[in-house]
Scaffold this motif. Structure first.
Motif, short mmCIF file in Angstrom:
data_model
loop_
_atom_site.label_atom_id
_atom_site.label_comp_id
_atom_site.label_asym_id
_atom_site.label_seq_id
_atom_site.Cartn_x
_atom_site.Cartn_y
_atom_site.Cartn_z
N PHE A 40 0.83 -1.21 0.00
CA PHE A 40 0.00 0.00 0.00
C PHE A 40 0.86 1.26 0.00
O PHE A 40 0.62 2.18 -0.76
N ILE A 41 1.89 1.28 0.82
CA ILE A 41 2.79 2.45 0.88
C ILE A 41 3.51 2.63 -0.45
O ILE A 41 3.63 3.75 -0.95
N LEU A 42 3.99 1.56 -1.04
CA LEU A 42 4.68 1.66 -2.32
C LEU A 42 3.76 2.16 -3.43
O LEU A 42 4.18 2.94 -4.29
N LEU A 43 2.51 1.74 -3.40
CA LEU A 43 1.56 2.21 -4.41
C LEU A 43 1.28 3.70 -4.26
O LEU A 43 1.18 4.42 -5.24
N ILE A 44 1.17 4.16 -3.03
CA ILE A 44 0.92 5.58 -2.80
C ILE A 44 2.10 6.41 -3.25
O ILE A 44 1.94 7.45 -3.90
N VAL A 45 3.30 5.96 -2.93
CA VAL A 45 4.50 6.72 -3.28
C VAL A 45 4.72 6.71 -4.79
O VAL A 45 5.18 7.70 -5.36
N SER A 46 4.40 5.61 -5.45
CA SER A 46 4.70 5.51 -6.87
C SER A 46 3.71 6.26 -7.76
O SER A 46 4.01 6.50 -8.92
N VAL A 47 2.57 6.63 -7.24
CA VAL A 47 1.57 7.35 -8.03
C VAL A 47 2.05 8.78 -8.23
O VAL A 47 2.44 9.46 -7.28
N GLU A 48 2.03 9.23 -9.47
CA GLU A 48 2.46 10.59 -9.75
C GLU A 48 1.36 11.56 -9.35
O GLU A 48 0.22 11.46 -9.81
N ALA A 49 1.67 12.50 -8.49
CA ALA A 49 0.69 13.46 -8.02
C ALA A 49 0.72 14.70 -8.92
O ALA A 49 1.77 15.23 -9.24
N SER A 50 -0.45 15.13 -9.34
CA SER A 50 -0.56 16.31 -10.19
C SER A 50 -1.51 17.33 -9.58
O SER A 50 -2.14 18.10 -10.28
N SER A 51 -1.62 17.33 -8.29
CA SER A 51 -2.53 18.27 -7.63
C SER A 51 -1.78 19.52 -7.21
O SER A 51 -0.56 19.53 -7.09
N GLN A 52 -2.53 20.60 -7.04
CA GLN A 52 -1.93 21.87 -6.66
C GLN A 52 -2.83 22.57 -5.65
O GLN A 52 -4.05 22.44 -5.70
N CYS A 53 -2.22 23.33 -4.76
CA CYS A 53 -3.00 24.16 -3.86
C CYS A 53 -3.49 25.39 -4.62
O CYS A 53 -3.07 25.65 -5.76
N ALA A 54 -4.36 26.17 -4.00
CA ALA A 54 -4.93 27.34 -4.68
C ALA A 54 -3.86 28.36 -5.07
O ALA A 54 -3.91 28.94 -6.16
N MET A 55 -2.91 28.59 -4.20
CA MET A 55 -1.85 29.57 -4.49
C MET A 55 -0.96 29.09 -5.63
O MET A 55 -0.60 29.86 -6.52
N CYS A 56 -0.62 27.82 -5.61
CA CYS A 56 0.23 27.27 -6.68
C CYS A 56 -0.50 27.33 -8.01
O CYS A 56 0.09 27.65 -9.04
N LYS A 57 -1.79 27.03 -7.98
CA LYS A 57 -2.58 27.04 -9.21
C LYS A 57 -2.62 28.45 -9.80
O LYS A 57 -2.51 28.63 -11.01
N ALA A 58 -2.76 29.46 -8.96
CA ALA A 58 -2.81 30.84 -9.44
C ALA A 58 -1.48 31.24 -10.09
O ALA A 58 -1.46 31.91 -11.11
#
Length: 70
Positions: free
Chosen positions: A8-26
């Motif tokens: 489970f930990i390896l699957l979470i770490v291996s997934v590429e995250a493409s999310s951004q917070c509101a400030m980063c998105k702006a």
């Protein structure tokens, strides 16, 4: 059970995250694609460390319990 947790930990770490917070998105909306990719990579980089720390802590707890059992 231990193998399931590690998987489970390896699957979470291996997934590429493409999310951004509101400030980063702006900030990214005003830039080009390479800026957006850099911000996403930075977020992923910062996200990995808590998982690594939890994994290391879990390993030491497991090892301590195994030694105590013997």
């Amino acid at each position: 059970m231990y193998k399931k947790i590690v998987l489970f930990i390896l699957l979470i770490v291996s997934v590429e995250a493409s999310s951004q917070c509101a400030m980063c998105k702006a900030v990214v909306e005003g830039g080009n694609e390479s800026v957006a990719e850099g911000v996403n990579n930075g977020i992923t980089y910062l996200m990995v460390f808590p998982y690594v720390l939890v994994g290391v802590l879990s390993y030491f707890i497991y090892r301590h319990k195994k030694i105590s059992k013997n």
